[in-house]
Design a protein around this motif. Structure first.
Motif, PDB file in Angstrom:
ATOM      1  N   GLY A 168       0.796  -1.223   0.000  1.00 19.12           N
ATOM      2  CA  GLY A 168       0.000   0.000   0.000  1.00 19.12           C
ATOM      3  C   GLY A 168       0.824   1.266   0.000  1.00 19.12           C
ATOM      4  O   GLY A 168       0.455   2.253   0.637  1.00 19.12           O
ATOM      5  N   ARG A 169       1.928   1.280  -0.739  1.00 19.37           N
ATOM      6  CA  ARG A 169       2.740   2.489  -0.922  1.00 19.37           C
ATOM      7  C   ARG A 169       2.724   2.845  -2.397  1.00 19.37           C
ATOM      8  O   ARG A 169       3.089   2.034  -3.255  1.00 19.37           O
ATOM      9  N   ALA A 170       2.298   4.055  -2.690  1.00 19.06           N
ATOM     10  CA  ALA A 170       2.092   4.449  -4.086  1.00 19.06           C
ATOM     11  C   ALA A 170       3.400   4.628  -4.841  1.00 19.06           C
ATOM     12  O   ALA A 170       3.452   4.404  -6.054  1.00 19.06           O
ATOM     13  N   TYR A 171       4.453   5.016  -4.161  1.00 19.35           N
ATOM     14  CA  TYR A 171       5.749   5.235  -4.813  1.00 19.35           C
ATOM     15  C   TYR A 171       6.830   5.072  -3.753  1.00 19.35           C
ATOM     16  O   TYR A 171       6.562   5.156  -2.546  1.00 19.35           O
ATOM     17  N   PRO A 172       8.059   4.835  -4.154  1.00 14.28           N
ATOM     18  CA  PRO A 172       9.126   4.624  -3.172  1.00 14.28           C
ATOM     19  C   PRO A 172       9.513   5.924  -2.489  1.00 14.28           C
ATOM     20  O   PRO A 172       9.485   7.003  -3.089  1.00 14.28           O
ATOM     21  N   SER A 173       9.871   5.820  -1.226  1.00 17.11           N
ATOM     22  CA  SER A 173      10.350   6.991  -0.484  1.00 17.11           C
ATOM     23  C   SER A 173      11.836   7.202  -0.658  1.00 17.11           C
ATOM     24  O   SER A 173      12.387   8.171  -0.141  1.00 17.11           O
ATOM     25  N   GLY A 174      12.492   6.334  -1.389  1.00 18.33           N
ATOM     26  CA  GLY A 174      13.922   6.422  -1.667  1.00 18.33           C
ATOM     27  C   GLY A 174      14.372   5.101  -2.274  1.00 18.33           C
ATOM     28  O   GLY A 174      13.552   4.285  -2.681  1.00 18.33           O
ATOM     29  N   TRP A 175      15.696   4.900  -2.327  1.00 21.14           N
ATOM     30  CA  TRP A 175      16.219   3.687  -2.928  1.00 21.14           C
ATOM     31  C   TRP A 175      17.367   3.137  -2.097  1.00 21.14           C
ATOM     32  O   TRP A 175      18.150   3.896  -1.501  1.00 21.14           O
ATOM     33  N   GLU A 176      17.411   1.817  -2.035  1.00 22.62           N
ATOM     34  CA  GLU A 176      18.497   1.135  -1.350  1.00 22.62           C
ATOM     35  C   GLU A 176      19.760   1.187  -2.204  1.00 22.62           C
ATOM     36  O   GLU A 176      19.736   1.595  -3.373  1.00 22.62           O
ATOM     37  N   GLU A 177      20.876   0.761  -1.605  1.00 20.24           N
ATOM     38  CA  GLU A 177      22.130   0.763  -2.353  1.00 20.24           C
ATOM     39  C   GLU A 177      22.064  -0.161  -3.557  1.00 20.24           C
ATOM     40  O   GLU A 177      22.710   0.084  -4.576  1.00 20.24           O
ATOM     41  N   GLY A 178      21.263  -1.233  -3.466  1.00 22.94           N
ATOM     42  CA  GLY A 178      21.133  -2.148  -4.579  1.00 22.94           C
ATOM     43  C   GLY A 178      20.207  -1.673  -5.676  1.00 22.94           C
ATOM     44  O   GLY A 178      20.084  -2.336  -6.712  1.00 22.94           O
ATOM     45  N   GLY A 179      19.519  -0.554  -5.469  1.00 22.70           N
ATOM     46  CA  GLY A 179      18.639   0.012  -6.483  1.00 22.70           C
ATOM     47  C   GLY A 179      17.173  -0.253  -6.259  1.00 22.70           C
ATOM     48  O   GLY A 179      16.323   0.350  -6.927  1.00 22.70           O
ATOM     49  N   GLU A 180      16.818  -1.161  -5.321  1.00 24.00           N
ATOM     50  CA  GLU A 180      15.403  -1.438  -5.077  1.00 24.00           C
ATOM     51  C   GLU A 180      14.769  -0.306  -4.263  1.00 24.00           C
ATOM     52  O   GLU A 180      15.442   0.422  -3.542  1.00 24.00           O
ATOM     53  N   GLY A 181      13.441  -0.166  -4.401  1.00 24.54           N
ATOM     54  CA  GLY A 181      12.740   0.906  -3.723  1.00 24.54           C
ATOM     55  C   GLY A 181      12.796   0.771  -2.217  1.00 24.54           C
ATOM     56  O   GLY A 181      12.674  -0.327  -1.671  1.00 24.54           O
ATOM     57  N   LEU A 182      12.949   1.890  -1.558  1.00 22.62           N
ATOM     58  CA  LEU A 182      13.047   1.904  -0.102  1.00 22.62           C
ATOM     59  C   LEU A 182      11.651   1.797   0.506  1.00 22.62           C
ATOM     60  O   LEU A 182      10.727   2.537   0.134  1.00 22.62           O
ATOM     61  N   HIS A 183      11.492   0.867   1.439  1.00 20.99           N
ATOM     62  CA  HIS A 183      10.253   0.640   2.183  1.00 20.99           C
ATOM     63  C   HIS A 183       9.134   0.043   1.332  1.00 20.99           C
ATOM     64  O   HIS A 183       8.039  -0.192   1.850  1.00 20.99           O
ATOM     65  N   ASN A 184       9.364  -0.187   0.065  1.00 23.19           N
ATOM     66  CA  ASN A 184       8.375  -0.845  -0.778  1.00 23.19           C
ATOM     67  C   ASN A 184       8.628  -2.339  -0.842  1.00 23.19           C
ATOM     68  O   ASN A 184       9.695  -2.814  -0.477  1.00 23.19           O
ATOM     69  N   SER A 185       7.639  -3.074  -1.346  1.00 23.07           N
ATOM     70  CA  SER A 185       7.888  -4.462  -1.695  1.00 23.07           C
ATOM     71  C   SER A 185       8.890  -4.505  -2.836  1.00 23.07           C
ATOM     72  O   SER A 185       8.864  -3.653  -3.741  1.00 23.07           O
TER      73      SER A 185
END
Length: 552
Positions: A168-185
């Protein structure tokens, strides 16, 4: 490891339901070429999308009308029933006064059957069943609410908490070092009935989100949510479409959660905090014990009326934080998992409507406030077109707010104490009453400004008419004293009489226009004449100022 820690590590959620209630602002159709209301246009495009109109949430066939439908209906007060289900039907009613329909307009899509979630990189995907996907449109409101309900069985408690945090997150709040969205699935995929992927998330596309915000100063949502909402399209996107939406609040969607677990009384205080605050508390972070929300968790967020180990209260705990409503109970109690008459049925129907109405109130008020801000930002007092558009928008917003107050704004939903207490707790955490007072005061100030501006314009018009009337009175009395036919216009030829009429009319029109152009200063002169304290010299100066081209 203590016994409680062992229980937490081995505890499983036997039955899990999660419902998202995502409000979105619809752009007004007044400035577009589209004709009709939002849901009418949406329904007219049914051949181009999988959404279908739900005419009646119940059924027209009494033989199919279940007791859960009846219990849902009578749970609310009559004026709330009219809002949710429309006015009562009767064949004895006059045909000129048919029963009003509900201001809710519901659309549902059935082409998506499952949601496959990969919560973190490298983890095994989890499949959740889609119970329903609905869109709620509302009469007179530029607002739509997406409702998505998913169901899972026999899941670890830690996994459920992770789902509530990342889902239930519409967009990522940032990105991890690996490139995946922060706090998202890590990956979310919609699957159809055949198991084929309909759409998948793209939160790893960092350049897409950065570029969109840079160009439009507005966030871009992930592709799997955009696909779910089409033919509704994001307001600032390049996709064509008359029905456009924009986000109202933060990217985290309001969520309801139902957890049926074994021996819920074995959970400790920290476990309850992590369950109740799962949508905002990162599962991997230490518990912030000094925060008021954690220290006063039971007092602020818990309703324990049914948190008793008895048949009357089947070990059910309600946790409401405003943006999240969580119901936790004992999986071994049949009444808790009953889909027709038990707590699960109430969760999916009565409590869902309570949660939806509370967030409808907040979202509507935020939309009203946004319209006011946008109208003020668009106002250019030196441009008459902008001023007229500003007045129209403010008056239309004021009228819509009045209809919202009388049609949608409730403080009392039900006489059932627990249902009403849940609504009141949710509204209080969302600060709906304070927001309503703030928006009402803003709209009232705008309305008072428009009224005062109209009165100012009317007073200026009255001043001009008064000056013209006084000057006309002088001319009328003078000509009346000497007789109306001072100049014998009737003695000449027709051409001479016509010429005299044109000249006389031109002189009178020029005189009136001159008087109108000097009406403000002439009114000041008349005030000076009526001032007994002002001498002849002062009155003459006032007259000279009125006749001169310069201001006083």
């Amino acid at each position: 490891m203590s016994a409680q820690d062992n229980f937490q590590a081995d505890s499983r959620v036997r039955l899990f339901h999660a419902s998202l209630v995502w409000p979105l602002q619809l752009e007004s159709l007044t400035d577009s070429d589209a004709e009709g209301r939002h849901w009418e246009i949406f329904e007219s495009l049914e051949e181009a999308h999988p959404w279908q109109r739900v005419d009646d949430e119940f059924t027209d066939d009494p033989s199919n009308f279940k007791e859960r439908h009846y219990r849902e209906f009578i749970a609310f007060l009559p004026y709330v029933q009219q809002f949710l289900y429309g006015e009562g039907r009767s064949r004895r009613l006059s045909p000129d006064d048919p029963p009003g329909r509900s201001p809710l307009h519901v659309f549902r899509r059935k082409d998506i059957a499952r949601l496959r979630l990969t919560l973190r990189k490298g983890q095994v995907p989890i499949e959740l069943h889609i119970m329903h996907i609905d869109l709620y449109f509302f009469h007179d409101l530029d607002l739509v609410q997406l409702n998505l309900e998913v169901r899972g069985e026999n899941l670890p408690l830690d996994t459920v908490r992770d789902i509530l945090f990342r889902f239930g997150r519409a967009y990522p709040s940032g990105w991890e070092e690996g490139g995946e969205g922060l706090h998202n699935s890590y990956l979310a995929e919609w699957l159809d009935v055949d198991g084929k992927v309909v759409a998948r998330s793209d939160t790893e596309r960092r350049d897409k989100f950065l570029g969109f915000v840079c160009r439009h100063r507005s966030p871009c949502i992930s592709e799997h949510w955009a696909c779910l909402l089409r033919p509704l399209v994001l307001a600032h996107s390049d996709e064509p479409g008359n029905l456009r939406y924009r986000l109202i609040e933060f990217h985290r969607m309001p969520v309801m959660a139902y957890l049926a677990i074994d021996r819920p009384r074995a959970l400790g205080h920290k476990d309850w905090v992590r369950i109740g605050l799962a949508a905002t508390l990162h599962p991997d972070e230490p518990l912030p014990v000094n925060e008021p929300a954690v220290a006063e968790f039971e007092k602020r967020f818990c309703q324990d009326r049914f948190w008793t180990d008895s048949e009357a209260g089947p070990n059910t705990r309600f946790i409401c934080t405003g943006n999240a409503l969580t119901v936790v109970g004992d999986a071994a109690v049949p009444f808790f998992s009953d889909t027709e008459l038990g707590v699960l049925a109430q969760f999916r129907h009565q409590y869902f409507l309570v949660f939806l109405i509370a967030h409808l109130h907040r979202a509507s008020l935020l939309v009203f406030s946004e319209v006011l801000v946008d109208a003020v930002n668009d106002l250019n007092i030196r441009n008459d077109v902008s001023v007229r558009r500003f007045k129209r928008r403010i008056r239309a917003n004021f009228e819509t707010f009045l209809r919202f107050t009388h049609r949608y704004w409730f403080h009392e939903l039900s006489e059932r104490q627990h249902l009403q207490a849940t609504f009141r707790m949710c509204s209080n955490h969302l600060h709906n009453d304070d927001l309503y007072d703030e928006v009402r005061d803003e709209i009232r100030e705008m309305s008072l400004y428009l009224d005062s501006d109209s009165q100012r314009r009317q007073s200026n018009t009255v001043v001009r008419l008064t000056v013209i009337t006084i000057l006309g009175l002088i001319a009328t009395v003078s000509t009346g004293y000497f007789g109306m036919n001072i100049i014998p216009f009737g003695d000449g030829t027709p051409h001479e009489r016509l010429l005299h009429g044109v000249l006389a009319t031109s002189v009178i029109v020029a005189f009136v226009l001159f008087a109108v152009s000097r009406s403000k200063r002439l009114s000041d002169f008349l005030e000076a004449v009526s001032d007994e304290r002002l001498g002849i010299t002062g009155k003459f100066r006032a007259f000279w100022s009125a006749m001169a081209d310069r201001e006083r």
